[in-house]
Design a protein around this motif. Structure first.
Motif, PDB file in Angstrom:
ATOM      1  N   PRO A 161       0.800  -1.232   0.000  1.00 32.70           N
ATOM      2  CA  PRO A 161       0.000   0.000   0.000  1.00 32.70           C
ATOM      3  C   PRO A 161       0.830   1.279   0.000  1.00 32.70           C
ATOM      4  CG  PRO A 161      -0.270  -1.209   2.083  1.00 32.70           C
ATOM      5  CD  PRO A 161       0.608  -2.042   1.203  1.00 32.70           C
ATOM      6  N   VAL A 162       2.083   1.195   0.372  1.00 37.03           N
ATOM      7  CA  VAL A 162       2.917   2.393   0.379  1.00 37.03           C
ATOM      8  C   VAL A 162       3.519   2.609  -1.011  1.00 37.03           C
ATOM      9  CG1 VAL A 162       4.924   3.522   1.402  1.00 37.03           C
ATOM     10  CG2 VAL A 162       3.384   2.157   2.838  1.00 37.03           C
ATOM     11  N   GLN A 163       4.132   1.561  -1.559  1.00 38.71           N
ATOM     12  CA  GLN A 163       4.764   1.700  -2.870  1.00 38.71           C
ATOM     13  C   GLN A 163       3.759   1.605  -4.013  1.00 38.71           C
ATOM     14  OE1 GLN A 163       7.688  -1.364  -2.780  1.00 38.71           O
ATOM     15  NE2 GLN A 163       9.017  -0.279  -1.334  1.00 38.71           N
ATOM     16  N   GLY A 164       2.633   0.957  -3.754  1.00 37.24           N
ATOM     17  CA  GLY A 164       1.614   0.857  -4.798  1.00 37.24           C
ATOM     18  C   GLY A 164       1.842  -0.283  -5.779  1.00 37.24           C
ATOM     19  N   THR A 165       2.839  -1.097  -5.560  1.00 31.29           N
ATOM     20  CA  THR A 165       3.088  -2.221  -6.469  1.00 31.29           C
ATOM     21  C   THR A 165       2.051  -3.306  -6.223  1.00 31.29           C
ATOM     22  OG1 THR A 165       4.690  -2.946  -4.857  1.00 31.29           O
ATOM     23  CG2 THR A 165       5.555  -1.880  -6.823  1.00 31.29           C
ATOM     24  N   ARG A 166       1.564  -3.873  -7.316  1.00 31.81           N
ATOM     25  CA  ARG A 166       0.446  -4.812  -7.250  1.00 31.81           C
ATOM     26  C   ARG A 166       0.775  -6.064  -8.050  1.00 31.81           C
ATOM     27  NH1 ARG A 166      -5.475  -2.917  -9.532  1.00 31.81           N
ATOM     28  NH2 ARG A 166      -6.460  -4.969  -9.698  1.00 31.81           N
ATOM     29  N   ARG A 167       0.363  -7.224  -7.513  1.00 29.81           N
ATOM     30  CA  ARG A 167       0.606  -8.441  -8.293  1.00 29.81           C
ATOM     31  C   ARG A 167      -0.478  -9.484  -8.034  1.00 29.81           C
ATOM     32  NH1 ARG A 167       3.216 -13.049  -5.945  1.00 29.81           N
ATOM     33  NH2 ARG A 167       3.351 -12.551  -3.729  1.00 29.81           N
ATOM     34  N   LYS A 168      -0.717 -10.302  -9.071  1.00 30.08           N
ATOM     35  CA  LYS A 168      -1.691 -11.380  -8.958  1.00 30.08           C
ATOM     36  C   LYS A 168      -1.072 -12.550  -8.226  1.00 30.08           C
ATOM     37  CE  LYS A 168      -3.958 -10.169 -13.221  1.00 30.08           C
ATOM     38  NZ  LYS A 168      -3.952 -10.326 -14.671  1.00 30.08           N
ATOM     39  N   LYS A 196       3.333 -17.387   5.022  1.00 31.46           N
ATOM     40  CA  LYS A 196       3.255 -17.558   3.573  1.00 31.46           C
ATOM     41  C   LYS A 196       1.843 -17.863   3.094  1.00 31.46           C
ATOM     42  CE  LYS A 196       4.574 -22.472   3.869  1.00 31.46           C
ATOM     43  NZ  LYS A 196       3.422 -23.227   3.435  1.00 31.46           N
ATOM     44  N   ASN A 197       0.950 -18.165   4.017  1.00 29.28           N
ATOM     45  CA  ASN A 197      -0.367 -18.662   3.607  1.00 29.28           C
ATOM     46  C   ASN A 197      -1.465 -17.619   3.642  1.00 29.28           C
ATOM     47  OD1 ASN A 197       0.377 -21.244   2.989  1.00 29.28           O
ATOM     48  ND2 ASN A 197      -0.331 -22.145   4.908  1.00 29.28           N
ATOM     49  N   ILE A 198      -2.383 -17.770   2.687  1.00 33.06           N
ATOM     50  CA  ILE A 198      -3.640 -17.037   2.690  1.00 33.06           C
ATOM     51  C   ILE A 198      -4.733 -18.069   2.893  1.00 33.06           C
ATOM     52  CG2 ILE A 198      -5.269 -15.981   1.061  1.00 33.06           C
ATOM     53  CD1 ILE A 198      -2.877 -14.288   0.086  1.00 33.06           C
ATOM     54  N   TYR A 199      -5.668 -17.752   3.775  1.00 26.11           N
ATOM     55  CA  TYR A 199      -6.805 -18.640   4.022  1.00 26.11           C
ATOM     56  C   TYR A 199      -8.057 -17.867   3.650  1.00 26.11           C
ATOM     57  CZ  TYR A 199      -3.235 -20.749   7.021  1.00 26.11           C
ATOM     58  OH  TYR A 199      -2.063 -21.284   7.503  1.00 26.11           O
ATOM     59  N   TYR A 200      -8.892 -18.456   2.788  1.00 29.20           N
ATOM     60  CA  TYR A 200     -10.141 -17.767   2.469  1.00 29.20           C
ATOM     61  C   TYR A 200     -11.317 -18.731   2.517  1.00 29.20           C
ATOM     62  CZ  TYR A 200     -10.031 -19.496  -2.403  1.00 29.20           C
ATOM     63  OH  TYR A 200     -10.025 -20.281  -3.521  1.00 29.20           O
ATOM     64  N   THR A 201     -12.497 -18.163   2.813  1.00 31.78           N
ATOM     65  CA  THR A 201     -13.720 -18.953   2.795  1.00 31.78           C
ATOM     66  C   THR A 201     -14.335 -18.815   1.407  1.00 31.78           C
ATOM     67  OG1 THR A 201     -14.976 -17.056   3.638  1.00 31.78           O
ATOM     68  CG2 THR A 201     -14.194 -18.652   5.258  1.00 31.78           C
ATOM     69  N   ASP A 202     -14.964 -19.891   0.929  1.00 31.26           N
ATOM     70  CA  ASP A 202     -15.515 -19.894  -0.423  1.00 31.26           C
ATOM     71  C   ASP A 202     -16.984 -20.299  -0.378  1.00 31.26           C
ATOM     72  OD1 ASP A 202     -14.161 -20.380  -3.559  1.00 31.26           O
ATOM     73  OD2 ASP A 202     -16.241 -20.921  -3.152  1.00 31.26           O
ATOM     74  N   VAL A 215     -12.947 -23.787   3.531  1.00 30.17           N
ATOM     75  CA  VAL A 215     -11.830 -22.891   3.803  1.00 30.17           C
ATOM     76  C   VAL A 215     -10.687 -23.356   2.898  1.00 30.17           C
ATOM     77  CG1 VAL A 215     -10.148 -22.120   5.511  1.00 30.17           C
ATOM     78  CG2 VAL A 215     -12.542 -22.497   6.188  1.00 30.17           C
ATOM     79  N   VAL A 216     -10.163 -22.451   2.088  1.00 32.01           N
ATOM     80  CA  VAL A 216      -9.144 -22.826   1.106  1.00 32.01           C
ATOM     81  C   VAL A 216      -7.827 -22.165   1.501  1.00 32.01           C
ATOM     82  CG1 VAL A 216      -8.555 -22.878  -1.349  1.00 32.01           C
ATOM     83  CG2 VAL A 216     -10.960 -22.867  -0.639  1.00 32.01           C
ATOM     84  N   VAL A 217      -6.734 -22.915   1.368  1.00 31.56           N
ATOM     85  CA  VAL A 217      -5.408 -22.404   1.706  1.00 31.56           C
ATOM     86  C   VAL A 217      -4.612 -22.187   0.424  1.00 31.56           C
ATOM     87  CG1 VAL A 217      -3.338 -22.779   3.089  1.00 31.56           C
ATOM     88  CG2 VAL A 217      -5.503 -23.836   3.780  1.00 31.56           C
ATOM     89  N   VAL A 218      -4.049 -20.984   0.292  1.00 28.49           N
ATOM     90  CA  VAL A 218      -3.223 -20.670  -0.869  1.00 28.49           C
ATOM     91  C   VAL A 218      -1.853 -20.241  -0.370  1.00 28.49           C
ATOM     92  CG1 VAL A 218      -2.893 -19.016  -2.762  1.00 28.49           C
ATOM     93  CG2 VAL A 218      -5.147 -20.032  -2.369  1.00 28.49           C
ATOM     94  N   ASP A 219      -0.824 -20.845  -0.935  1.00 29.96           N
ATOM     95  CA  ASP A 219       0.550 -20.438  -0.628  1.00 29.96           C
ATOM     96  C   ASP A 219       0.865 -19.221  -1.491  1.00 29.96           C
ATOM     97  OD1 ASP A 219       3.382 -20.138  -0.917  1.00 29.96           O
ATOM     98  OD2 ASP A 219       3.625 -22.133  -0.031  1.00 29.96           O
ATOM     99  N   ARG A 220       1.112 -18.092  -0.823  1.00 29.47           N
ATOM    100  CA  ARG A 220       1.328 -16.841  -1.532  1.00 29.47           C
ATOM    101  C   ARG A 220       2.552 -16.873  -2.433  1.00 29.47           C
ATOM    102  NH1 ARG A 220       2.433 -11.846   1.607  1.00 29.47           N
ATOM    103  NH2 ARG A 220       2.998 -13.302   3.249  1.00 29.47           N
ATOM    104  N   HIS A 221       3.612 -17.521  -1.942  1.00 25.23           N
ATOM    105  CA  HIS A 221       4.864 -17.516  -2.708  1.00 25.23           C
ATOM    106  C   HIS A 221       4.784 -18.477  -3.883  1.00 25.23           C
ATOM    107  CE1 HIS A 221       6.155 -14.976   0.430  1.00 25.23           C
ATOM    108  NE2 HIS A 221       6.174 -15.923   1.354  1.00 25.23           N
ATOM    109  N   ALA A 222       4.247 -19.654  -3.618  1.00 24.12           N
ATOM    110  CA  ALA A 222       4.131 -20.630  -4.700  1.00 24.12           C
ATOM    111  C   ALA A 222       2.939 -20.320  -5.608  1.00 24.12           C
ATOM    112  CB  ALA A 222       3.993 -22.032  -4.116  1.00 24.12           C
ATOM    113  N   ALA A 223       2.063 -19.390  -5.169  1.00 24.89           N
ATOM    114  CA  ALA A 223       0.870 -19.039  -5.935  1.00 24.89           C
ATOM    115  C   ALA A 223       0.015 -20.261  -6.247  1.00 24.89           C
ATOM    116  CB  ALA A 223       1.249 -18.300  -7.221  1.00 24.89           C
ATOM    117  N   LYS A 224      -0.083 -21.136  -5.274  1.00 25.46           N
ATOM    118  CA  LYS A 224      -0.809 -22.386  -5.492  1.00 25.46           C
ATOM    119  C   LYS A 224      -1.743 -22.685  -4.330  1.00 25.46           C
ATOM    120  CE  LYS A 224       2.158 -25.722  -6.262  1.00 25.46           C
ATOM    121  NZ  LYS A 224       3.352 -26.251  -6.932  1.00 25.46           N
ATOM    122  N   GLU A 225      -2.849 -23.347  -4.648  1.00 26.54           N
ATOM    123  CA  GLU A 225      -3.713 -23.849  -3.587  1.00 26.54           C
ATOM    124  C   GLU A 225      -3.055 -25.072  -2.985  1.00 26.54           C
ATOM    125  OE1 GLU A 225      -7.887 -24.366  -4.570  1.00 26.54           O
ATOM    126  OE2 GLU A 225      -7.994 -26.060  -3.174  1.00 26.54           O
TER     127      GLU A 225
END
Lengths: 184, 283
Positions: free
Chosen positions: B206-213, B229-235, B241-251
Motif C-alpha cells: 500500500p505504500v509503494q503501490g506495487t500490485r501483483r496477482k 506464507k499462507n492465505i486462508y479464504y472462505t468460499d 476454507v481454502v489455503v493458498v501459498d502466496r509464494h508458490a501461488a498455489k492452492e
C-alpha cells in the motif's frame, strides 16, 4: 440427563433428520447440532441465510427452504437478502421496494420487473415549481407527478399552451394575449 | 461446559463463521489440523458474518445480521456479551485494534464505517460518504491505518484512511469485481484481497503501490485472512476454507466443514499478540 438414573434419562433428540443434539447445562435447553442441509436453529426450524421457509411447519404447513424470491432485484453477493421465515425481501436494489422487491421505491417509477436494470425504476424528478406541494413522488407505472393547475408533462415541467409563469410555484397563469394581435 | 462447543486449544487457530457457529481449526506451523476442527461458539438462531479476534483478552468479536449487533465472547466457553446493539442494519466486516482497545466495523445498509471501544462505549462514525457496499475491514494499529473494501458493482474499490477516518484515499479501483475479502500481513507489508467477481487473489504494497496477482481462477471468496506464507479464504461455492501459498501461488489445502453450507468471515487467533507499539504511543 443421564445422571438421574431413571429409564427416561435419555430421550431421542427433538431434531429432524436424525440430527444429533446437546443439552446446554445452564438452561437445560436442547440444541440440535447437526441440522439437515439448508436448515439451522435450535431445533432446525430456520433456513440458512439467503433462503426462506418453515422447514418444520411451526407456523402452518411445512414450507421447505428455498432461495429468496425477490424478482432478481437483490444482489447475490449481499448477505441477509430476505427474512428467513417470511421471505420478505430486505435488500432490494435498482431502486425497488416492497415485500418481493416488486414495486418502485418512493420517488421512482417504471417497471420493477423488467429484465434490464435500465428499464426498472427511474427517479420521478418532479419539477419543484410545477408539482403540488413540491412532492418528489409520482405514479408507480407512468411516473406522472401531481401537477399544479395548468401545468403539464410527466414531470410537471411545463405550462399548458396558453399559460405561462411556471416558476410562480402556484401553477401557470393565463397568457391573456389579445386574440386579434396574436398568431397562436 | 456445553457438549456442543469446545474451548479454543492453545496455539494458533483459524476461526471462521458458518451460519450460527464459529468454528476453529488448529494450525500446526501453517498446516490445518483438520481432524481437530470443532465448534467454539454455537448461536443457532444467528447469522454470523464477520469475525475478529482480540489477542489480549482472547475474545472473539462478531457481527450478526439477524438482530443486527456486535457481540463478543471469550473462547474458553464464555457466554456472548453484547457490544453494540443499536443503530445497526447490516454489520458485516469487523476488526479489532488490540493496542488501542477498539473495534471497527462496516455496515452495508447504513453505508458507514464506525468504531467504539471494546465495551461498546465511545462509539464514533468514521466514514459515511461514498460507501455503497462496504464489507471487509482491517486495521494496522502499528502504522495507525485501516483498509476496507467496497464491492459496489458500479465502482468497486479498496480504500485506506487513518484510524480516525482522516486521510482517506482510494488504493485500488481498476480491475476489481467483487472484492469481498481483505487481509494485511505486517511482516511483508502486503495488503491482499480476494475477489469474487474477477476470481482472483491479488496483493499490493500500500505504500509503494506495487500490485501483483497471486492466484487466478478461484471460485467465490468471501472472507480472508493470512499467516506467514499462507492465505486462508472462505468460499461460498465450495462451502470450504481454502489455503493458498502466496509464494508458490498455489492452492495447497482445503477444509470442508461437516455442515455443507456457506462459510463467512475468517480470522487468525494467535496465542500471543504480535509485537509492536501503537502509533499513538510512539508519536
Amino acid at each position: 440427563d443421564s445422571t438421574v438414573g431413571s429409564p427416561r434419562d435419555c430421550q431421542p433428540c427433538p431434531c429432524p433428520g436424525g440430527s444429533t443434539c446437546a443439552v446446554v447445562p445452564k438452561t437445560k435447553e436442547v440444541v440440535c447440532t447437526n441440522c439437515p442441509a439448508g436448515t439451522t436453529g435450535k431445533s432446525c426450524e430456520l433456513c440458512d441465510d439467503g433462503f426462506f421457509g418453515d422447514p418444520l411447519g411451526q407456523d402452518g404447513p411445512v414450507r421447505a427452504c428455498r432461495a429468496c424470491k425477490c424478482n432478481d432485484n437483490i444482489d447475490p453477493n449481499a448477505v441477509g437478502n430476505c427474512d428467513r421465515e417470511t421471505g420478505e425481501c430486505l435488500k432490494c436494489i435498482y431502486n425497488t421496494d416492497g415485500f418481493f422487491c416488486d414495486r418502485c421505491k418512493e420517488g421512482f417509477y417504471g417497471k420493477p420487473l423488467a429484465s434490464d436494470p435500465k428499464d426498472k425504476c427511474k427517479p420521478c424528478s418532479c419539477s419543484p415549481y410545477g408539482t403540488v406541494g413540491r412532492q418528489t413522488s409520482c405514479l408507480q407505472v407512468t411516473g406522472q407527478c401531481t401537477c399544479l393547475p395548468h401545468v403539464t408533462n410527466r414531470d410537471c415541467s411545463a405550462c399548458e399552451p396558453g399559460y405561462f409563469n411556471l416558476r410562480s410555484g402556484t401553477g401557470c397563469e393565463r397568457c391573456n394575449c389579445n386574440p386579434i394581435g396574436s398568431t397562436d | 461446559p456445553r457438549p456442543d462447543v469446545h474451548p479454543l486449544p492453545p496455539g494458533t487457530n483459524l476461526l471462521f463463521a458458518q451460519s450460527g457457529r464459529i468454528e476453529f481449526v488448529p494450525l500446526e506451523s501453517y498446516d490445518m489440523k483438520k481432524t481437530k476442527a470443532k465448534t467454539v461458539l454455537h448461536l443457532p438462531e444467528k447469522v454470523i458474518i464477520g469475525v475478529a479476534y482480540d489477542c489480549v483478552e482472547k475474545m472473539v468479536y462478531w457481527t450478526d445480521i439477524t438482530s443486527p449487533s456486535i457481540s463478543k465472547a471469550n473462547l474458553q466457553g464464555g457466554e456472548p456479551v453484547p457490544v453494540i446493539t443499536s443503530d445497526l442494519e447490516s454489520p458485516e466486516g469487523i476488526a479489532v485494534d488490540h493496542l488501542g482497545r477498539t473495534v471497527f466495523w462496516t455496515d452495508s445498509m447504513k453505508d458507514r464505517i464506525e468504531m467504539a471501544t471494546l465495551d461498546g462505549a465511545q462509539r464514533r462514525v468514521l466514514v459515511d460518504t461514498d460507501l455503497v457496499n462496504p464489507r471487509a475491514i482491517i486495521v494496522d494499529p502499528v502504522r495507525g491505518v485501516m483498509y476496507w473494501a467496497d464491492w459496489n458493482r458500479e465502482a468497486p474499490k479498496i480504500e485506506t484512511a487513518a484510524m480516525d477516518g482522516t486521510n482517506r484515499k482510494v488504493l485500488v479501483q481498476n480491475g476489481l469485481g467483487l472484492p469481498n475479502g481483505l487481509t494485511y500481513d505486517s511482516q511483508s507489508s502486503l495488503l491482499c484481497w480476494a475477489d469474487a467477481g474477477s476470481h482472483m487473489i491479488e496483493c499490493m504494497d500500500p505504500v509503494q503501490g506495487t500490485r501483483r496477482k497471486v492466484k487466478e481462477g478461484i471460485q467465490y471468496p468471501f472472507g480472508m485472512t493470512s499467516y506467514g506464507k499462507n492465505i486462508y479464504y472462505t468460499d461460498w461455492l465450495r462451502d470450504a476454507v481454502v489455503v493458498v501459498d502466496r509464494h508458490a501461488a498455489k492452492e495447497t489445502d482445503e477444509f470442508l466443514p461437516q455442515k455443507r453450507t456457506r462459510v463467512y468471515g475468517i480470522t487468525m487467533a494467535h496465542t500471543q499478540c504480535p509485537s509492536g507499539q501503537n502509533y499513538c504511543s510512539v508519536n
